[in-house]
Motif scaffolding. Structure first.
Motif, PDB file in Angstrom:
ATOM      1  N   GLN A  18      -0.637   3.684  17.055  1.00  0.00           N
ATOM      2  CA  GLN A  18      -1.358   4.945  16.879  1.00  0.00           C
ATOM      3  C   GLN A  18      -1.872   5.080  15.444  1.00  0.00           C
ATOM      4  O   GLN A  18      -2.995   5.541  15.215  1.00  0.00           O
ATOM      5  CB  GLN A  18      -0.451   6.137  17.221  1.00  0.00           C
ATOM      6  N   ASN A  19      -1.073   4.646  14.481  1.00  0.00           N
ATOM      7  CA  ASN A  19      -1.510   4.697  13.077  1.00  0.00           C
ATOM      8  C   ASN A  19      -2.689   3.752  12.848  1.00  0.00           C
ATOM      9  O   ASN A  19      -3.613   4.078  12.095  1.00  0.00           O
ATOM     10  CB  ASN A  19      -0.359   4.313  12.154  1.00  0.00           C
ATOM     11  N   ILE A  20      -2.662   2.595  13.503  1.00  0.00           N
ATOM     12  CA  ILE A  20      -3.769   1.632  13.386  1.00  0.00           C
ATOM     13  C   ILE A  20      -5.042   2.213  13.990  1.00  0.00           C
ATOM     14  O   ILE A  20      -6.138   2.070  13.422  1.00  0.00           O
ATOM     15  CB  ILE A  20      -3.380   0.304  14.072  1.00  0.00           C
ATOM     16  N   GLU A  21      -4.914   2.904  15.107  1.00  0.00           N
ATOM     17  CA  GLU A  21      -6.084   3.523  15.739  1.00  0.00           C
ATOM     18  C   GLU A  21      -6.609   4.675  14.898  1.00  0.00           C
ATOM     19  O   GLU A  21      -7.831   4.882  14.817  1.00  0.00           O
ATOM     20  CB  GLU A  21      -5.708   3.998  17.150  1.00  0.00           C
ATOM     21  N   ASN A  22      -5.701   5.420  14.270  1.00  0.00           N
ATOM     22  CA  ASN A  22      -6.137   6.512  13.372  1.00  0.00           C
ATOM     23  C   ASN A  22      -6.985   5.956  12.234  1.00  0.00           C
ATOM     24  O   ASN A  22      -8.016   6.540  11.864  1.00  0.00           O
ATOM     25  CB  ASN A  22      -4.926   7.245  12.800  1.00  0.00           C
ATOM     26  N   ASN A  23      -6.544   4.843  11.679  1.00  0.00           N
ATOM     27  CA  ASN A  23      -7.286   4.223  10.578  1.00  0.00           C
ATOM     28  C   ASN A  23      -8.663   3.745  11.054  1.00  0.00           C
ATOM     29  O   ASN A  23      -9.665   3.889  10.342  1.00  0.00           O
ATOM     30  CB  ASN A  23      -6.494   3.052  10.010  1.00  0.00           C
ATOM     31  N   LYS A  24      -8.702   3.172  12.259  1.00  0.00           N
ATOM     32  CA  LYS A  24      -9.973   2.689  12.811  1.00  0.00           C
ATOM     33  C   LYS A  24     -10.967   3.835  12.957  1.00  0.00           C
ATOM     34  O   LYS A  24     -12.160   3.696  12.613  1.00  0.00           O
ATOM     35  CB  LYS A  24      -9.723   2.023  14.165  1.00  0.00           C
ATOM     36  N   ASN A  25     -10.500   4.972  13.422  1.00  0.00           N
ATOM     37  CA  ASN A  25     -11.373   6.141  13.580  1.00  0.00           C
ATOM     38  C   ASN A  25     -11.876   6.642  12.223  1.00  0.00           C
ATOM     39  O   ASN A  25     -13.046   7.018  12.088  1.00  0.00           O
ATOM     40  CB  ASN A  25     -10.621   7.267  14.297  1.00  0.00           C
ATOM     41  N   ARG A  26     -10.992   6.640  11.224  1.00  0.00           N
ATOM     42  CA  ARG A  26     -11.408   7.068   9.883  1.00  0.00           C
ATOM     43  C   ARG A  26     -12.459   6.124   9.307  1.00  0.00           C
ATOM     44  O   ARG A  26     -13.417   6.559   8.665  1.00  0.00           O
ATOM     45  CB  ARG A  26     -10.197   7.143   8.949  1.00  0.00           C
ATOM     46  N   LEU A  27     -12.281   4.833   9.535  1.00  0.00           N
ATOM     47  CA  LEU A  27     -13.227   3.839   9.021  1.00  0.00           C
ATOM     48  C   LEU A  27     -14.600   4.001   9.659  1.00  0.00           C
ATOM     49  O   LEU A  27     -15.630   3.918   8.968  1.00  0.00           O
ATOM     50  CB  LEU A  27     -12.683   2.430   9.266  1.00  0.00           C
ATOM     51  N   MET A  48       0.801  -1.227   0.000  1.00  0.00           N
ATOM     52  CA  MET A  48       0.000   0.000   0.000  1.00  0.00           C
ATOM     53  C   MET A  48       0.837   1.281   0.000  1.00  0.00           C
ATOM     54  O   MET A  48       0.520   2.237  -0.728  1.00  0.00           O
ATOM     55  CB  MET A  48      -0.942   0.009   1.205  1.00  0.00           C
ATOM     56  N   GLY A  49       1.892   1.334   0.797  1.00  0.00           N
ATOM     57  CA  GLY A  49       2.696   2.555   0.910  1.00  0.00           C
ATOM     58  C   GLY A  49       3.255   3.012  -0.422  1.00  0.00           C
ATOM     59  O   GLY A  49       3.145   4.184  -0.799  1.00  0.00           O
ATOM     60  N   ASN A  50       3.837   2.089  -1.167  1.00  0.00           N
ATOM     61  CA  ASN A  50       4.410   2.418  -2.470  1.00  0.00           C
ATOM     62  C   ASN A  50       3.332   2.848  -3.455  1.00  0.00           C
ATOM     63  O   ASN A  50       3.526   3.772  -4.257  1.00  0.00           O
ATOM     64  CB  ASN A  50       5.174   1.218  -3.026  1.00  0.00           C
ATOM     65  N   GLU A  67       2.557   0.214   6.837  1.00  0.00           N
ATOM     66  CA  GLU A  67       1.959   0.829   5.642  1.00  0.00           C
ATOM     67  C   GLU A  67       0.992   1.945   6.033  1.00  0.00           C
ATOM     68  O   GLU A  67       0.920   2.983   5.351  1.00  0.00           O
ATOM     69  CB  GLU A  67       1.234  -0.229   4.810  1.00  0.00           C
ATOM     70  N   LEU A  68       0.272   1.766   7.125  1.00  0.00           N
ATOM     71  CA  LEU A  68      -0.606   2.828   7.622  1.00  0.00           C
ATOM     72  C   LEU A  68       0.209   4.026   8.097  1.00  0.00           C
ATOM     73  O   LEU A  68      -0.225   5.174   7.955  1.00  0.00           O
ATOM     74  CB  LEU A  68      -1.477   2.295   8.763  1.00  0.00           C
ATOM     75  N   ALA A  69       1.400   3.757   8.627  1.00  0.00           N
ATOM     76  CA  ALA A  69       2.291   4.853   9.039  1.00  0.00           C
ATOM     77  C   ALA A  69       2.749   5.658   7.822  1.00  0.00           C
ATOM     78  O   ALA A  69       2.842   6.895   7.877  1.00  0.00           O
ATOM     79  CB  ALA A  69       3.498   4.287   9.782  1.00  0.00           C
ATOM     80  N   ILE A  70       3.024   4.985   6.705  1.00  0.00           N
ATOM     81  CA  ILE A  70       3.404   5.681   5.471  1.00  0.00           C
ATOM     82  C   ILE A  70       2.251   6.552   4.989  1.00  0.00           C
ATOM     83  O   ILE A  70       2.452   7.708   4.580  1.00  0.00           O
ATOM     84  CB  ILE A  70       3.811   4.660   4.381  1.00  0.00           C
ATOM     85  N   ALA A  71       1.030   6.014   5.046  1.00  0.00           N
ATOM     86  CA  ALA A  71      -0.149   6.779   4.621  1.00  0.00           C
ATOM     87  C   ALA A  71      -0.301   8.046   5.455  1.00  0.00           C
ATOM     88  O   ALA A  71      -0.581   9.130   4.924  1.00  0.00           O
ATOM     89  CB  ALA A  71      -1.401   5.915   4.732  1.00  0.00           C
ATOM     90  N   ASP A  72      -0.097   7.916   6.765  1.00  0.00           N
ATOM     91  CA  ASP A  72      -0.197   9.095   7.635  1.00  0.00           C
ATOM     92  C   ASP A  72       0.910  10.099   7.346  1.00  0.00           C
ATOM     93  O   ASP A  72       0.689  11.312   7.379  1.00  0.00           O
ATOM     94  CB  ASP A  72      -0.144   8.664   9.105  1.00  0.00           C
ATOM     95  N   SER A  73       2.119   9.602   7.049  1.00  0.00           N
ATOM     96  CA  SER A  73       3.230  10.514   6.754  1.00  0.00           C
ATOM     97  C   SER A  73       3.017  11.270   5.439  1.00  0.00           C
ATOM     98  O   SER A  73       3.509  12.373   5.268  1.00  0.00           O
ATOM     99  CB  SER A  73       4.553   9.739   6.698  1.00  0.00           C
ATOM    100  N   LEU A  74       2.257  10.653   4.524  1.00  0.00           N
ATOM    101  CA  LEU A  74       1.945  11.310   3.248  1.00  0.00           C
ATOM    102  C   LEU A  74       0.734  12.226   3.365  1.00  0.00           C
ATOM    103  O   LEU A  74       0.382  12.908   2.397  1.00  0.00           O
ATOM    104  CB  LEU A  74       1.678  10.248   2.174  1.00  0.00           C
TER     105      LEU A  74
END
Length: 514
Positions: free
Chosen positions: A399-408, A265-267, A294-301
Motif C-alpha cells: 500500500q505504501n508503494i502504491e501511495n508513492n506511485k500515485n504521488r509520482l 531514506m527513513g532516517n 522506507e516508504l512506510a516510514i515516510a507515510d508514518s511521518l
C-alpha cells in the motif's frame, strides 16, 4: 622595452605595513575569522580545558579557522596546511602567525567529528537567517567517496578462498620440485616458507571476516566497503548521504555510511523533519531509495515523499506485459485480487517471511492464487509456472508503494527538479574542488569529520557568494558583539556565584570554629 619593476628585496620600508593592512578589508578570510569567533565552541563539544602542566595547547578556534580556510581553498592535507601557515599571508593573518605542526592539525580533525557537525549546523542556521532555505522542497541523494583502502586490501569469502586455493597449488608444485630435485633445495624451501606465511595471513583475515558477521572486510580502512559507484564500476568507498534544500542548493544534513541507499531514506527524513521543525515539505529521491519499509516510514511521518520507481527485473514480468502484477486489481474489502480475465485470487491469510542474502527477514508477504489458472485459456501469456499457476505476492508495504506511485504520477514535473537540486553540491565538491575521496583513514568518525568540513566549506562558500561580503560582515559583527556581551554576563554571573560560595564557606567555617 619597459616593464613594471618590483621592489628591491633588501630595501627597508620607512613605514612598514602590518600584516593586518596587507589583508583587504573585504577578504573572505576575515569572514571566516568572524564566523568562528562567534561560535560557542564549548557547546559544540570542542575541548578548551587543558592541563596547565607541559606545553600550552592551540586553541580549537584557531585550528578550526585553519581547516575552514583550507577546505574552502581546496587544501585538506595536514602537511599542506602546515606549510600554508608559514608561507601564505592569508593563513598567517588568520592564525596570528601561529604554525602548528601537521600532527596537531590532523589530530584536531580526527578528534572532533561531533563538534564539526555542530559547526555545519551553524552554517545551516546562518542560511536560514538570510532566508536562503525555503524548507518546502528538498532532495536527497548519495555519492561515493573513495576510501584510503585499495581493492587489493578488501576481501570477501570468495576472494579469500581463491587466494588459499592458489597458495595450495603453489605449495603442491614446490613439493613436487623438492621430490624431483636432488640439487640445492634452499631456494625452494624459502618459497614454501613464504607461501605458508601468506596462507597464515589469509587465515587470520578469514577469521576476522567470520567474527565480523559482514560479507566483506577491509584491512586498511576497516569501515570502508567495496561498493558500486557507477554502472559496473566499483571502488572501496564510503557513501555520503545528503539532504539539499531546493531554493539555493544548500545542504542541510549529511551522514557517512558504508552501504547502499536501500535503507537510508527513513532516517534522513526523520533528521530533516527535526532540522526544519515541520513535516510540510516535499522530499524527492531517486529509484535507489525505493524500498517498501522506507516508504512506510515516510507515510508514518506524514511527509510528501516522491521516489522514482525502478524497472521490474525480467524474471518479474509475465510472458505478456498485459498480465504483469500491476494489471491485477486489489480488492481491499475482501482482501483478494482480480486478474485481467476476471478471476478472483485469494490467499490463505498466512504471512510469509522474505529474507535477504544474510538470512535476515526483510519483509512479510501473502500469496494470492486461484484454481481457475489450470483451465484458463491465456495461462501461457500470464505465467511461466507449469505446476502452480499464477501467484501474486502482496507485501505488508504494498500500500505504501502504491501511495508513492500515485504521488509520482501527480507530481512528475516537480520530480524532474530532483537532479538539479541535489547534484549541484556534488558537482562543486567533486568536479571543481577535486574532493572525490575521503582523505582520512580508519573508521566512520574520521571520514565523517572530513566530509563535515567539506560540507561546512561548501555552505559557507555558497552563502558568501549569494549574500555578499559586506552584508555578511555586518551580520557577523553584530552577532559577535551579542555573543561577547552574553559571555561577559555569564562570566560575571559565574564570578558572583563563586564569590558567594566562598563567602558562605567562610561563614560556615567561622561559625563552626566559634
Amino acid at each position: 622595452m619597459k616593464f613594471i619593476q618590483g621592489q628591491n628585496r633588501t630595501q627597508t620600508s620607512l613605514f612598514p605595513i602590518s600584516i593586518d593592512e596587507a589583508i583587504d578589508h573585504e577578504n573572505e578570510v576575515r569572514l571566516i575569522d568572524m564566523f568562528v569567533d562567534k561560535l560557542d565552541l564549548v557547546e559544540f563539544g570542542f575541548d578548551i580545558d587543558f592541563d596547565e602542566n607541559g606545553r600550552p595547547a592551540y586553541h580549537p578556534a584557531d585550528l578550526l579557522k585553519l581547516f575552514i580556510y583550507g577546505y574552502m581553498n581546496r587544501i585538506r592535507s595536514s602537511r599542506q596546511l602546515e606549510k600554508e601557515c608559514k608561507r601564505n599571508i592569508e593563513a598567517m593573518w588568520l592564525m596570528k602567525c601561529l604554525a602548528p605542526d601537521h600532527n596537531t592539525i590532523s589530530n584536531f580533525r580526527r578528534d572532533n567529528k561531533k563538534a564539526i557537525k555542530g559547526v555545519f549546523r551553524q552554517t545551516v542556521k546562518m542560511a536560514q537567517y538570510f532566508n536562503l532555505i525555503g524548507g518546502t522542497l528538498i532532495a536527497g541523494d548519495s555519492t561515493k567517496l573513495r576510501a584510503q583502502n585499495s581493492k587489493k586490501n578488501n576481501y570477501n569469502q570468495k576472494k579469500i578462498d581463491r587466494h588459499l586455493a592458489y597458495i595450495d597449488n603453489k605449495l603442491d608444485e614446490y613439493q613436487k620440485t623438492l621430490e624431483e630435485n636432488d640439487g640445492d633445495k634452499q631456494e625452494v624451501e624459502k618459497e614454501i616458507k613464504k607461501q605458508k606465511e601468506h596462507k597464515d595471513k589469509y587465515r587470520v583475515i578469514e577469521k576476522k571476516l567470520a567474527e565480523s558477521g559482514q560479507s566483506q572486510i577491509s584491512t586498511s580502512d576497516p569501515d570502508s566497503r567495496h561498493l558500486i559507484t557507477r554502472n559496473n564500476i566499483t571502488e572501496v568507498a564510503y557513501t555520503a548521504q545528503t539532504i539539499v534544500d531546493a531554493d539555493n542548493n544548500i545542504p542541510i544534513d549529511y551522514k557517512i555510511t558504508n552501504s547502499n541507499d536501500k535503507k537510508a531514506m527513513g532516517n534522513m527524513l526523520r533528521r530533516t523533519k527535526s532540522i526544519l521543525r515541520h513535516n510540510s515539505f516535499t522530499a524527492l529521491f531517486d529509484k535507489g531509495y525505493h524500498t517498501g519499509s522506507e516508504l512506510a516510514i515516510a507515510d508514518s511521518l506524514h511527509i510528501n515523499t516522491i521516489v522514482a520507481i525502478p524497472t521490474l527485473a525480467g524474471a518479474s514480468h509475465a510472458p505478456h506485459p498485459d498480465y504483469d502484477v500491476e494489471n491485477f486489481t486489489y480488492n481491499n474489502v475482501d482482501d483478494t485480487y482480480t486478474c485481467p480475465q476476471g478471476h478472483i485470487l485469494t490467499s490463505n491469510k498466512n504471512w510469509h517471511n522474505a529474507k535477504n542474502s544474510l538470512g535476515e527477514v526483510s519483509y512479510r508477504f501473502k500469496n494470492y492464487t486461484t484454481p481457475k489458472c489450470k483451465t484458463c485459456k491465456v495461462r501461457e501469456l500470464c505465467t511461466k509456472s507449469a505446476a502452480n499457476g499464477k501467484q501474486v505476492r502482496r507485501s505488508e508495504y504494498t500500500q505504501n508503494i502504491e501511495n508513492n506511485k500515485n504521488r509520482l504520477l501527480k507530481s512528475e514535473k516537480i520530480y524532474k527538479r530532483r537532479q538539479a537540486i541535489v547534484e549541484h553540491p556534488y558537482g562543486t565538491i567533486k568536479r571543481q574542488w577535486g574532493f572525490n575521496y575521503i582523505i582520512t583513514k580508519k573508521y566512520f568518525e574520521r571520514a565523517e569529520a572530513d566530509f563535515g568540513l567539506i560540507m561546512t566549506a561548501y555552505n559557507l562558500r555558497r552563502i558568501f557568494n549569494i549574500v555578499g561580503i559586506k552584508k555578511l560582515m555586518e551580520h557577523l559583527s553584530a552577532s559577535y558583539r551579542v555573543f561577547k556581551l552574553k559571555n561577559t554576563i555569564l562570566k560575571q554571573k559565574s564570578s558572583f556565584f563563586n564569590q558567594s560560595i566562598i563567602k558562605l564557606k567562610n561563614y560556615n567555617y567561622f561559625a563552626t570554629t566559634a
